[in-house]
Design an enzyme around this catalytic site. Sequence first.
Site, PDB file in Angstrom:
ATOM      1  N   THR A 126       0.806  -1.230   0.000  1.00 12.74           N
ATOM      2  CA  THR A 126       0.000   0.000   0.000  1.00 12.74           C
ATOM      3  C   THR A 126       0.839   1.281   0.000  1.00 12.74           C
ATOM      4  O   THR A 126       1.958   1.304   0.526  1.00 12.74           O
ATOM      5  CB  THR A 126      -0.900  -0.008   1.264  1.00 12.74           C
ATOM      6  OG1 THR A 126      -1.391   1.306   1.507  1.00 12.74           O
ATOM      7  CG2 THR A 126      -0.142  -0.432   2.512  1.00 12.74           C
ATOM      8  N   GLU A 128       0.288   3.549   1.924  1.00 12.72           N
ATOM      9  CA  GLU A 128       0.439   3.939   3.339  1.00 12.72           C
ATOM     10  C   GLU A 128       1.875   3.725   3.819  1.00 12.72           C
ATOM     11  O   GLU A 128       2.297   4.327   4.811  1.00 12.72           O
ATOM     12  CB  GLU A 128      -0.518   3.138   4.220  1.00 12.72           C
ATOM     13  CG  GLU A 128      -1.987   3.481   4.043  1.00 12.72           C
ATOM     14  CD  GLU A 128      -2.350   4.870   4.521  1.00 12.72           C
ATOM     15  OE1 GLU A 128      -1.923   5.258   5.614  1.00 12.72           O
ATOM     16  OE2 GLU A 128      -3.056   5.576   3.777  1.00 12.72           O
ATOM     17  N   TYR A 150      -1.390  -0.069  10.860  1.00  7.56           N
ATOM     18  CA  TYR A 150      -1.698  -0.713   9.565  1.00  7.56           C
ATOM     19  C   TYR A 150      -0.484  -0.647   8.639  1.00  7.56           C
ATOM     20  O   TYR A 150      -0.083  -1.657   8.050  1.00  7.56           O
ATOM     21  CB  TYR A 150      -2.902  -0.010   8.915  1.00  7.56           C
ATOM     22  CG  TYR A 150      -3.128  -0.421   7.470  1.00  7.56           C
ATOM     23  CD1 TYR A 150      -3.726  -1.637   7.153  1.00  7.56           C
ATOM     24  CD2 TYR A 150      -2.746   0.414   6.416  1.00  7.56           C
ATOM     25  CE1 TYR A 150      -3.938  -2.019   5.834  1.00  7.56           C
ATOM     26  CE2 TYR A 150      -2.951   0.043   5.091  1.00  7.56           C
ATOM     27  CZ  TYR A 150      -3.544  -1.173   4.807  1.00  7.56           C
ATOM     28  OH  TYR A 150      -3.740  -1.554   3.487  1.00  7.56           O
ATOM     29  N   LYS A 154       1.855  -3.707   7.104  1.00  9.34           N
ATOM     30  CA  LYS A 154       2.030  -3.936   5.662  1.00  9.34           C
ATOM     31  C   LYS A 154       3.513  -3.868   5.275  1.00  9.34           C
ATOM     32  O   LYS A 154       3.949  -4.519   4.326  1.00  9.34           O
ATOM     33  CB  LYS A 154       1.209  -2.927   4.863  1.00  9.34           C
ATOM     34  CG  LYS A 154      -0.285  -3.216   4.882  1.00  9.34           C
ATOM     35  CD  LYS A 154      -0.619  -4.420   3.998  1.00  9.34           C
ATOM     36  CE  LYS A 154      -2.100  -4.700   3.934  1.00  9.34           C
ATOM     37  NZ  LYS A 154      -2.447  -5.801   3.032  1.00  9.34           N
TER      38      LYS A 154
HETATM   39  P1  NDP Z   1     -11.355  -5.067   2.207  1.00 12.58           P
HETATM   40  O1  NDP Z   1     -11.280  -4.584   3.600  1.00 12.58           O
HETATM   41  O2  NDP Z   1     -12.531  -4.705   1.377  1.00 12.58           O
HETATM   42  O3  NDP Z   1     -11.257  -6.670   2.212  1.00 12.58           O
HETATM   43  C1  NDP Z   1     -10.440  -7.355   3.111  1.00 12.58           C
HETATM   44  C2  NDP Z   1     -10.711  -8.827   2.977  1.00 12.58           C
HETATM   45  O4  NDP Z   1      -9.864  -9.554   3.885  1.00 12.58           O
HETATM   46  C3  NDP Z   1     -12.151  -9.246   3.319  1.00 12.58           C
HETATM   47  O5  NDP Z   1     -12.553 -10.256   2.438  1.00 12.58           O
HETATM   48  C4  NDP Z   1     -12.002  -9.796   4.724  1.00 12.58           C
HETATM   49  O6  NDP Z   1     -12.983 -10.729   5.077  1.00 12.58           O
HETATM   50  C5  NDP Z   1     -10.658 -10.502   4.576  1.00 12.58           C
HETATM   51  N1  NDP Z   1     -10.047 -10.829   5.856  1.00 12.58           N
HETATM   52  C6  NDP Z   1      -9.709  -9.980   6.855  1.00 12.58           C
HETATM   53  N2  NDP Z   1      -9.156 -10.652   7.870  1.00 12.58           N
HETATM   54  C7  NDP Z   1      -9.160 -11.971   7.522  1.00 12.58           C
HETATM   55  C8  NDP Z   1      -8.733 -13.160   8.160  1.00 12.58           C
HETATM   56  N3  NDP Z   1      -8.197 -13.137   9.374  1.00 12.58           N
HETATM   57  N4  NDP Z   1      -8.867 -14.346   7.505  1.00 12.58           N
HETATM   58  C9  NDP Z   1      -9.428 -14.376   6.261  1.00 12.58           C
HETATM   59  N5  NDP Z   1      -9.855 -13.274   5.613  1.00 12.58           N
HETATM   60  C10 NDP Z   1      -9.724 -12.093   6.239  1.00 12.58           C
HETATM   61  O7  NDP Z   1     -10.006  -4.618   1.466  1.00 12.58           O
HETATM   62  P2  NDP Z   1      -9.769  -4.258  -0.084  1.00 12.58           P
HETATM   63  O8  NDP Z   1     -10.413  -5.272  -0.921  1.00 12.58           O
HETATM   64  O9  NDP Z   1     -10.044  -2.823  -0.281  1.00 12.58           O
HETATM   65  O10 NDP Z   1      -8.186  -4.393  -0.181  1.00 12.58           O
HETATM   66  C11 NDP Z   1      -7.568  -5.629  -0.525  1.00 12.58           C
HETATM   67  C12 NDP Z   1      -6.146  -5.628   0.011  1.00 12.58           C
HETATM   68  O11 NDP Z   1      -5.424  -4.539  -0.572  1.00 12.58           O
HETATM   69  C13 NDP Z   1      -6.032  -5.445   1.516  1.00 12.58           C
HETATM   70  O12 NDP Z   1      -4.929  -6.223   1.946  1.00 12.58           O
HETATM   71  C14 NDP Z   1      -5.729  -3.971   1.684  1.00 12.58           C
HETATM   72  O13 NDP Z   1      -5.022  -3.729   2.879  1.00 12.58           O
HETATM   73  C15 NDP Z   1      -4.865  -3.725   0.459  1.00 12.58           C
HETATM   74  N6  NDP Z   1      -4.884  -2.370  -0.072  1.00 12.58           N
HETATM   75  C16 NDP Z   1      -6.074  -1.769  -0.346  1.00 12.58           C
HETATM   76  C17 NDP Z   1      -6.093  -0.500  -0.888  1.00 12.58           C
HETATM   77  C18 NDP Z   1      -7.391   0.168  -1.235  1.00 12.58           C
HETATM   78  O14 NDP Z   1      -7.357   1.377  -1.455  1.00 12.58           O
HETATM   79  N7  NDP Z   1      -8.478  -0.548  -1.321  1.00 12.58           N
HETATM   80  C19 NDP Z   1      -4.852   0.244  -1.153  1.00 12.58           C
HETATM   81  C20 NDP Z   1      -3.649  -0.545  -0.908  1.00 12.58           C
HETATM   82  C21 NDP Z   1      -3.680  -1.795  -0.366  1.00 12.58           C
HETATM   83  P3  NDP Z   1     -14.371 -10.287   5.788  1.00 12.58           P
HETATM   84  O15 NDP Z   1     -15.316 -10.004   4.638  1.00 12.58           O
HETATM   85  O16 NDP Z   1     -14.736 -11.498   6.561  1.00 12.58           O
HETATM   86  O17 NDP Z   1     -14.087  -9.083   6.614  1.00 12.58           O
HETATM   87  P1  GDP Z   2      -7.072   5.244   3.929  1.00 15.13           P
HETATM   88  O1  GDP Z   2      -6.350   6.190   3.036  1.00 15.13           O
HETATM   89  O2  GDP Z   2      -6.841   3.819   3.570  1.00 15.13           O
HETATM   90  O3  GDP Z   2      -6.865   5.521   5.366  1.00 15.13           O
HETATM   91  O4  GDP Z   2      -8.623   5.461   3.564  1.00 15.13           O
HETATM   92  P2  GDP Z   2      -9.780   6.259   4.314  1.00 15.13           P
HETATM   93  O5  GDP Z   2     -10.865   6.397   3.311  1.00 15.13           O
HETATM   94  O6  GDP Z   2     -10.140   5.627   5.602  1.00 15.13           O
HETATM   95  O7  GDP Z   2      -9.145   7.684   4.621  1.00 15.13           O
HETATM   96  C1  GDP Z   2      -8.711   8.535   3.589  1.00 15.13           C
HETATM   97  C2  GDP Z   2      -8.418   9.901   4.182  1.00 15.13           C
HETATM   98  O8  GDP Z   2      -9.630  10.550   4.526  1.00 15.13           O
HETATM   99  C3  GDP Z   2      -7.571   9.867   5.451  1.00 15.13           C
HETATM  100  O9  GDP Z   2      -6.557  10.825   5.293  1.00 15.13           O
HETATM  101  C4  GDP Z   2      -8.529  10.278   6.549  1.00 15.13           C
HETATM  102  O10 GDP Z   2      -7.921  11.003   7.620  1.00 15.13           O
HETATM  103  C5  GDP Z   2      -9.464  11.183   5.779  1.00 15.13           C
HETATM  104  N1  GDP Z   2     -10.792  11.322   6.377  1.00 15.13           N
HETATM  105  C6  GDP Z   2     -11.424  12.492   6.649  1.00 15.13           C
HETATM  106  N2  GDP Z   2     -12.612  12.259   7.187  1.00 15.13           N
HETATM  107  C7  GDP Z   2     -12.765  10.921   7.257  1.00 15.13           C
HETATM  108  C8  GDP Z   2     -13.822  10.078   7.720  1.00 15.13           C
HETATM  109  O11 GDP Z   2     -14.856  10.526   8.181  1.00 15.13           O
HETATM  110  N3  GDP Z   2     -13.634   8.733   7.600  1.00 15.13           N
HETATM  111  C9  GDP Z   2     -12.489   8.202   7.074  1.00 15.13           C
HETATM  112  N4  GDP Z   2     -12.381   6.887   6.952  1.00 15.13           N
HETATM  113  N5  GDP Z   2     -11.467   8.988   6.651  1.00 15.13           N
HETATM  114  C10 GDP Z   2     -11.608  10.318   6.744  1.00 15.13           C
END
Ligand code: NDP
Ligand code: GDP
Length: 339
Positions: A126, A128, A150, A154
């Site tokens: 990520t 992050e 987080y 990662k």
């Molecule tokens: P989501 O939070 O939507 O999905 C996370 C998934 O992981 C869910 O299916 C969740 O299951 C599963 N999960 C969590 N804990 C466990 C566990 N202990 N055992 C089995 N399954 C588990 O994330 P995204 O799809 O958005 O992201 C996918 C990956 O990419 C993640 O690793 C995220 O950190 C990373 N990422 C995402 C970004 C983004 O902007 N979306 C950016 C960069 C990296 P359940 O449905 O049961 O909760």
């Molecule tokens: P992230 O980039 O994976 O942390 O995704 P988020 O959508 O949770 O947050 C994106 C950005 O939005 C971060 O910089 C937060 O501090 C900012 N932010 C501002 N207001 C909110 C809020 O109400 N909820 C969340 N989730 N983020 C917020």
Amino acid sequence: MKALITGISGQDGYFLSQLLLSKGYEVHGVLRRNSSMTHGTMELLPPDVRSQIIIHHGDITDENFLSNLLQSEKPEELYHLAAQSFVGYSFENSQSTYDVNIGGTLNVCNAIRSSSTDTRMYFAGTSELFGKPLETPQNENTPFFPRSPYAISKLAGLWTVRTYRDAYKLFMSNGILFNHESEVRGPEFVTRKISTGVARVHQGSQQPIILGNLSAVKDWGYAKDYVEGMWKMLQYDISDDFVMGTGESHTVKEFVEEAFGVIGIRLTWKGQGVNEVGLSEGGRVLVKVNRDLYRPLEADNFTADYSKAREKLGWEPKVKFKELVRIMVENDIKLIQRK
Ligand code: NDP
Ligand code: GDP
């Protein structure tokens, strides 16, 4: 070809499973049990798509489960997406974030190493990791500066993958993906919170949207484009690390303005910091700020330099900021109208 997806019930799992099925893959997914037996975004898949996915019930923190699974299935590709993915939650729940994101990733790597060494693995790293970026834009050579539990988890995952790749000659690639969003993004993420809030206002709600830091700067793209990038990484000649983003950055406030623009409302802002409010032309308060939604540390100022992915993989994001916001708001309006 057989692919296994951990995190199949999340946002990226939704798009990736459809992409792989459309390419003729046999798709397997890891799904953890919950008490209501709900299946996350899998429930949003068309029934004919969903029925093709072979589910294995288990948790990635269970080493034995993963090692048996890899031993029996030996997938050609493994997309390790499962994680505790919410940065805000990780500040209060660092232990469980580390258990899942570090321990779970170690379990996946060990299962491949011991039982399925021909499997090509994708790890979901990520932006992050850059936390407080030491240069802009950020690419694969930008130093890491994690700013949340987080991000630390990662970073450990990414280095585990790099170490296993080098030590045991395994095909393991790291995506360093910038924020990617969609109509199935989790409701707690800011983009979806805004798109659902705007859709509710459009349907007549009087509730303002309550947000934290409006000044945070992120590089937001569309998740469907990014899963294509994950797949391309595993088709490449060698395993490597790749940054993927749009190269365009915007503040949270700009996202809010654009989202209200979709329903024809032009916002104006009044006040500063936690006292700032977003007003309609008629003076109605549509956006408020709550200090409790600020994070103990912010990670922002993200802009991706994805030139390596473009040159080596031929990857480009197709959907940019304005279209992304429109997709999300219009979809949430449809969802509310259907209720
Ligand atoms: P989501 O939070 O939507 O999905 C996370 C998934 O992981 C869910 O299916 C969740 O299951 C599963 N999960 C969590 N804990 C466990 C566990 N202990 N055992 C089995 N399954 C588990 O994330 P995204 O799809 O958005 O992201 C996918 C990956 O990419 C993640 O690793 C995220 O950190 C990373 N990422 C995402 C970004 C983004 O902007 N979306 C950016 C960069 C990296 P359940 O449905 O049961 O909760
Ligand atoms: P992230 O980039 O994976 O942390 O995704 P988020 O959508 O949770 O947050 C994106 C950005 O939005 C971060 O910089 C937060 O501090 C900012 N932010 C501002 N207001 C909110 C809020 O109400 N909820 C969340 N989730 N983020 C917020």
